[in-house]
Design a protein around this motif. Structure first.
Motif, PDB file in Angstrom:
ATOM      1  N   ALA A 171      76.437  74.769  76.431  1.00  0.00           N
ATOM      2  CA  ALA A 171      76.084  74.219  77.744  1.00  0.00           C
ATOM      3  C   ALA A 171      76.468  72.744  77.849  1.00  0.00           C
ATOM      4  O   ALA A 171      76.993  72.300  78.878  1.00  0.00           O
ATOM      5  CB  ALA A 171      74.588  74.397  77.991  1.00  0.00           C
TER       6      ALA A 171
ATOM      7  N   GLN B  40      76.234  63.777  88.773  1.00  0.00           N
ATOM      8  CA  GLN B  40      77.299  64.158  89.694  1.00  0.00           C
ATOM      9  C   GLN B  40      77.899  62.935  90.366  1.00  0.00           C
ATOM     10  O   GLN B  40      79.046  62.956  90.814  1.00  0.00           O
ATOM     11  CB  GLN B  40      76.747  65.120  90.760  1.00  0.00           C
ATOM     12  CG  GLN B  40      76.505  66.537  90.252  1.00  0.00           C
ATOM     13  CD  GLN B  40      77.787  67.219  89.802  1.00  0.00           C
ATOM     14  OE1 GLN B  40      78.834  67.069  90.426  1.00  0.00           O
ATOM     15  NE2 GLN B  40      77.699  67.970  88.709  1.00  0.00           N
TER      16      GLN B  40
ATOM     17  N   SER C  63      72.814  67.117  84.671  1.00  0.00           N
ATOM     18  CA  SER C  63      74.131  67.276  85.275  1.00  0.00           C
ATOM     19  C   SER C  63      74.105  66.892  86.749  1.00  0.00           C
ATOM     20  O   SER C  63      75.054  66.265  87.256  1.00  0.00           O
ATOM     21  CB  SER C  63      74.597  68.724  85.112  1.00  0.00           C
ATOM     22  OG  SER C  63      75.852  68.925  85.718  1.00  0.00           O
ATOM     23  N   ALA C  64      73.024  67.242  87.457  1.00  0.00           N
ATOM     24  CA  ALA C  64      72.922  66.906  88.880  1.00  0.00           C
ATOM     25  C   ALA C  64      72.858  65.395  89.090  1.00  0.00           C
ATOM     26  O   ALA C  64      73.494  64.848  89.996  1.00  0.00           O
ATOM     27  CB  ALA C  64      71.692  67.583  89.479  1.00  0.00           C
TER      28      ALA C  64
ATOM     29  N   SER D 133      67.738  69.937  75.953  1.00  0.00           N
ATOM     30  CA  SER D 133      68.653  71.009  76.369  1.00  0.00           C
ATOM     31  C   SER D 133      68.101  71.808  77.542  1.00  0.00           C
ATOM     32  O   SER D 133      68.879  72.363  78.331  1.00  0.00           O
ATOM     33  CB  SER D 133      68.939  71.939  75.189  1.00  0.00           C
ATOM     34  OG  SER D 133      67.732  72.477  74.649  1.00  0.00           O
ATOM     35  N   ASP D 134      66.774  71.856  77.699  1.00  0.00           N
ATOM     36  CA  ASP D 134      66.209  72.564  78.851  1.00  0.00           C
ATOM     37  C   ASP D 134      66.187  71.695  80.106  1.00  0.00           C
ATOM     38  O   ASP D 134      65.706  72.131  81.162  1.00  0.00           O
ATOM     39  CB  ASP D 134      64.806  73.083  78.540  1.00  0.00           C
ATOM     40  CG  ASP D 134      63.831  71.977  78.139  1.00  0.00           C
ATOM     41  OD1 ASP D 134      64.250  70.800  78.095  1.00  0.00           O
ATOM     42  OD2 ASP D 134      62.656  72.291  77.861  1.00  0.00           O
ATOM     43  N   GLU D 135      66.705  70.469  80.018  1.00  0.00           N
ATOM     44  CA  GLU D 135      66.819  69.585  81.176  1.00  0.00           C
ATOM     45  C   GLU D 135      68.274  69.373  81.586  1.00  0.00           C
ATOM     46  O   GLU D 135      68.566  68.532  82.432  1.00  0.00           O
ATOM     47  CB  GLU D 135      66.214  68.207  80.869  1.00  0.00           C
ATOM     48  CG  GLU D 135      64.753  68.215  80.470  1.00  0.00           C
ATOM     49  CD  GLU D 135      64.286  66.856  79.980  1.00  0.00           C
ATOM     50  OE1 GLU D 135      63.096  66.537  80.168  1.00  0.00           O
ATOM     51  OE2 GLU D 135      65.111  66.125  79.392  1.00  0.00           O
ATOM     52  N   LEU D 136      69.173  70.127  80.991  1.00  0.00           N
ATOM     53  CA  LEU D 136      70.596  69.849  81.165  1.00  0.00           C
ATOM     54  C   LEU D 136      71.043  70.037  82.620  1.00  0.00           C
ATOM     55  O   LEU D 136      71.914  69.301  83.100  1.00  0.00           O
ATOM     56  CB  LEU D 136      71.417  70.745  80.238  1.00  0.00           C
ATOM     57  CG  LEU D 136      72.860  70.305  79.990  1.00  0.00           C
ATOM     58  CD1 LEU D 136      72.903  68.929  79.357  1.00  0.00           C
ATOM     59  CD2 LEU D 136      73.579  71.307  79.090  1.00  0.00           C
ATOM     60  N   GLU D 137      70.445  70.980  83.306  1.00  0.00           N
ATOM     61  CA  GLU D 137      70.838  71.209  84.694  1.00  0.00           C
ATOM     62  C   GLU D 137      70.488  70.001  85.559  1.00  0.00           C
ATOM     63  O   GLU D 137      71.311  69.559  86.370  1.00  0.00           O
ATOM     64  CB  GLU D 137      70.142  72.460  85.230  1.00  0.00           C
ATOM     65  CG  GLU D 137      70.593  72.848  86.626  1.00  0.00           C
ATOM     66  CD  GLU D 137      69.994  74.160  87.083  1.00  0.00           C
ATOM     67  OE1 GLU D 137      70.049  74.441  88.298  1.00  0.00           O
ATOM     68  OE2 GLU D 137      69.453  74.908  86.232  1.00  0.00           O
ATOM     69  N   GLN D 138      69.275  69.458  85.389  1.00  0.00           N
ATOM     70  CA  GLN D 138      68.891  68.252  86.144  1.00  0.00           C
ATOM     71  C   GLN D 138      69.747  67.060  85.740  1.00  0.00           C
ATOM     72  O   GLN D 138      70.147  66.257  86.592  1.00  0.00           O
ATOM     73  CB  GLN D 138      67.408  67.932  85.917  1.00  0.00           C
ATOM     74  CG  GLN D 138      66.445  69.040  86.315  1.00  0.00           C
ATOM     75  CD  GLN D 138      66.065  69.945  85.160  1.00  0.00           C
ATOM     76  OE1 GLN D 138      66.947  70.515  84.506  1.00  0.00           O
ATOM     77  NE2 GLN D 138      64.770  70.067  84.909  1.00  0.00           N
TER      78      GLN D 138
ATOM     79  N   VAL E 278      79.189  70.820  80.508  1.00  0.00           N
ATOM     80  CA  VAL E 278      78.942  69.666  81.367  1.00  0.00           C
ATOM     81  C   VAL E 278      79.954  68.559  81.104  1.00  0.00           C
ATOM     82  O   VAL E 278      80.547  67.997  82.033  1.00  0.00           O
ATOM     83  CB  VAL E 278      77.506  69.140  81.154  1.00  0.00           C
ATOM     84  CG1 VAL E 278      77.303  67.806  81.871  1.00  0.00           C
ATOM     85  CG2 VAL E 278      76.482  70.155  81.646  1.00  0.00           C
TER      86      VAL E 278
ATOM     87  N   SER F 230      83.374  69.357  82.506  1.00  0.00           N
ATOM     88  CA  SER F 230      83.441  69.225  83.971  1.00  0.00           C
ATOM     89  C   SER F 230      83.587  67.767  84.375  1.00  0.00           C
ATOM     90  O   SER F 230      84.253  67.456  85.359  1.00  0.00           O
ATOM     91  CB  SER F 230      82.190  69.836  84.609  1.00  0.00           C
ATOM     92  OG  SER F 230      81.032  69.066  84.329  1.00  0.00           O
TER      93      SER F 230
END
Length: 563
Positions: A111, A64, A60-61, A53-58, A115, A118
């Protein structure tokens, strides 16, 4: 030039390159966008992903890129929980620690849904072959299997008396508030939802069943569920009852959204007690088993129109009305409703010996007063060891200045009599021993032919008689020498003369069980309606063989059966 190569030819080239042990397909992904698509598809690099969960931003990138989302089939989502002091590894989780864990769980689920939503807004409708297999788990970096080398070295230096390891959260359950989950967006791309981690396992953080059901309510295209919703915390019976009621209510609310659900597998991780003379826990306020919400919820799921595989694993506490089919009016008469069972292929249920309303499926061999489990003699078993642990834990509690210490051995929010969180030691082990039935095996419930057991087995056979495509079925109550089971499997004969479909029944009762012959004699009429005339009966112990003596029925020649 690379863009002009037909996609089929690129795929053939990459397939040949993939067979070479020296070539990596990753380098070909940089040739062009066309080659990138083909290389990433051939390498299956994005088919199965585990993300914290602390890697979710990466995460998601990386996704893309639209075609990578189409490649993704299996997503393991590992929720990272807060850390704590190393000395706390000797203590059970407190209320405040559980609250922090639940806050992390709620934020992580919100979170993830953001994702996935989106993606759907960007990709539009997907076909069924693109549905996602979502697997949920959670851990803290301070869990024994996840600690850094530095923390492992520090643990050895702080002179902690005892590392509870996975036992630290044996009385804890992860959850997210129903109100928070209710406002999550609907996600159409999830087809399978898995959460099957046991507390005793390396990654053993368990979620409350109600949280799993409330999450799954947001997956309208869900086809398969595989859950472990542990129901084995007998030290805190009121908290256990509350969790079970919440789970039942969530299932009743959620199942109406699962129009495509075809597979439902549930395990509660509950063991059969070694001592069966004590009163059974009361898990339902209903006067009889028909009013139990959990039994009702599971029956409704079983009767969903597309259900194919329904499995309740060791050992779910359900009422005898689990297989009760609704009646429908046909003119002046009523018939069993069987339309919901047209696709059912597998029906396996292994139930606990207790019933939700505090009863038992099996009866005592003779009237007797309720007995207490054999007490654990902690003094004789581990005197020096347990004394060392208790002294060390007291020192940790005294030295720890954290506000969480205010809740150690406090009152319980569910009004259970034993304080929460507990403190590991002599008193805790004795209470745990009492709750789980003692050390000595005392099985006095050996009478099989009870109204509850008859209702359960007859309902099971009636349901099978209305399910036309069943390939495998089993009903089992109890375990070991104290069980009764009836398994069913239609097969085809091995020779041309036996090419017609036959039915194999595996009839079993534990060697210590009484009145089994009269019990199975009453079931014969329903077995015939399921199997027809070509029944192969494997009856154990052999005393049951006398019940079936005609046609193609056969019996094992293994001598007297001993349990």
């Amino acid at each position: 030039m690379a863009e002009r190569i037909p996609p089929e030819l690129i795929s053939l080239l990459l397939r040949e390159l993939q067979a070479s042990p020296t070539d990596s397909l990753k380098e070909y992904a940089t040739v062009s966008r066309q080659w990138q698509y083909a290389a990433e598809q051939a390498a299956a690099s994005f088919q199965t992903i585990t993300v914290r969960s602390d890697e979710l931003e990466q995460f998601s990138a990386v996704f893309q890129v639209g075609h990578r989302r189409r490649f993704l089939r299996y997503l393991v989502y590992d929720i990272v929980l807060p850390t704590h002091k190393l000395s706390r590894c000797s203590l059970f989780e407190t209320h405040k620690e559980q609250h922090k864990n639940n806050e992390a769980v709620t934020a992580a689920i919100e979170a993830l849904f953001g994702v996935l939503k989106s993606w759907e807004e960007a990709d539009g409708e997907l076909d069924n072959q693109a549905l996602l297999d979502l697997r949920l788990q959670a851990h803290s970096p301070m869990d024994q299997s996840r600690r850094s080398k530095e923390d492992q070295a520090s643990m050895a230096k702080i002179n902690a008396p005892f590392d509870l390891e996975t036992t630290r959260w044996v009385h804890s359950y992860l959850k997210a508030p129903k109100e928070s989950l209710a406002v999550l967006p609907v996600i159409k791309r999830v087809g399978t939802f898995v959460c099957q981690v046991r507390k005793s396992a390396i990654k053993g953080r368990c979620f409350e069943g109600a949280t799993l059901a409330n999450i799954a309510m947001k997956f309208p295209n869900l086809k398969a569920i595989y859950w472990l919703a542990e129901d084995n915390d007998l030290l805190y019976p009121r908290a256990r009852k509350r969790r079970r009621e919440d789970f039942a209510l969530a299932l009743l609310n959620a199942h109406t959204a699962w129009n495509n659900l075809a597979t439902f597998v549930l395990d509660t991780g509950l063991d059969i007690p070694e001592h069966d003379s004590a009163p059974a826990p009361v898990l339902s306020d209903a006067n009889d088993n028909k009013g139990d919400p959990m039994t009702d919820a599971l029956r409704r799921i079983l009767l969903l129109p597309r259900m194919e595989v329904f499995i309740l694993q060791d050992f779910v506490v359900v009422g005898a009305s689990l297989f009760e089919l609704p009646l429908i009016a046909t003119g002046e008469s009523t018939t069993l409703q069987s339309l919901s069972l047209q696709h059912l292929r597998v029906l396996e249920v292994r139930t606990h010996i207790t019933t939700p309303n505090g009863g038992y499926y099996f009866a005592l061999d003779a009237p007797r007063q309720p007995q207490s489990p054999t007490e654990l003699d902690v003094e004789d078993d581990m005197p020096l060891f347990i004394e060392h642990i208790e002294e060390g834990i007291d020192m940790i509690i005294e030295a720890d200045s954290g506000t969480d210490m205010e809740t150690v051995e406090s009152t319980n929010s569910d009004d259970d009599t034993y304080p929460y969180p507990p403190k590991y030691g002599r008193r805790y082990l004795e209470a745990l021993n009492q709750a789980y039935g003692g050390l000595t095996t005392t099985k006095h419930r050996v009478r099989l032919n009870t109204p509850e057991t008859r209702q359960m087995f007859e309902g099971y056979l009636k349901m099978l008689s209305t399910a036309p495509v069943v390939e495998r079925a089993q009903l089992r109550i109890g375990t070991g020498c104290h069980r009764a089971s009836l398994s069913y499997s239609p097969v085809f004969g091995s020779s041309s003369e036996e090419s017609e479909k036959q039915t194999v029944w595996d009839v079993y009762f534990g060697g210590n069980m009484q009145d089994s012959e009269s019990f199975f004699r009453e079931l014969k009429e329903w077995m015939v309606q399921v199997s027809g005339s070509n029944a192969l009966i494997d009856a154990q112990p052999d005393c049951l063989a006398a019940l079936w003596k005609s046609g193609k029925q056969v019996y094992p020649d293994t001598g007297p059966q001993q349990c």
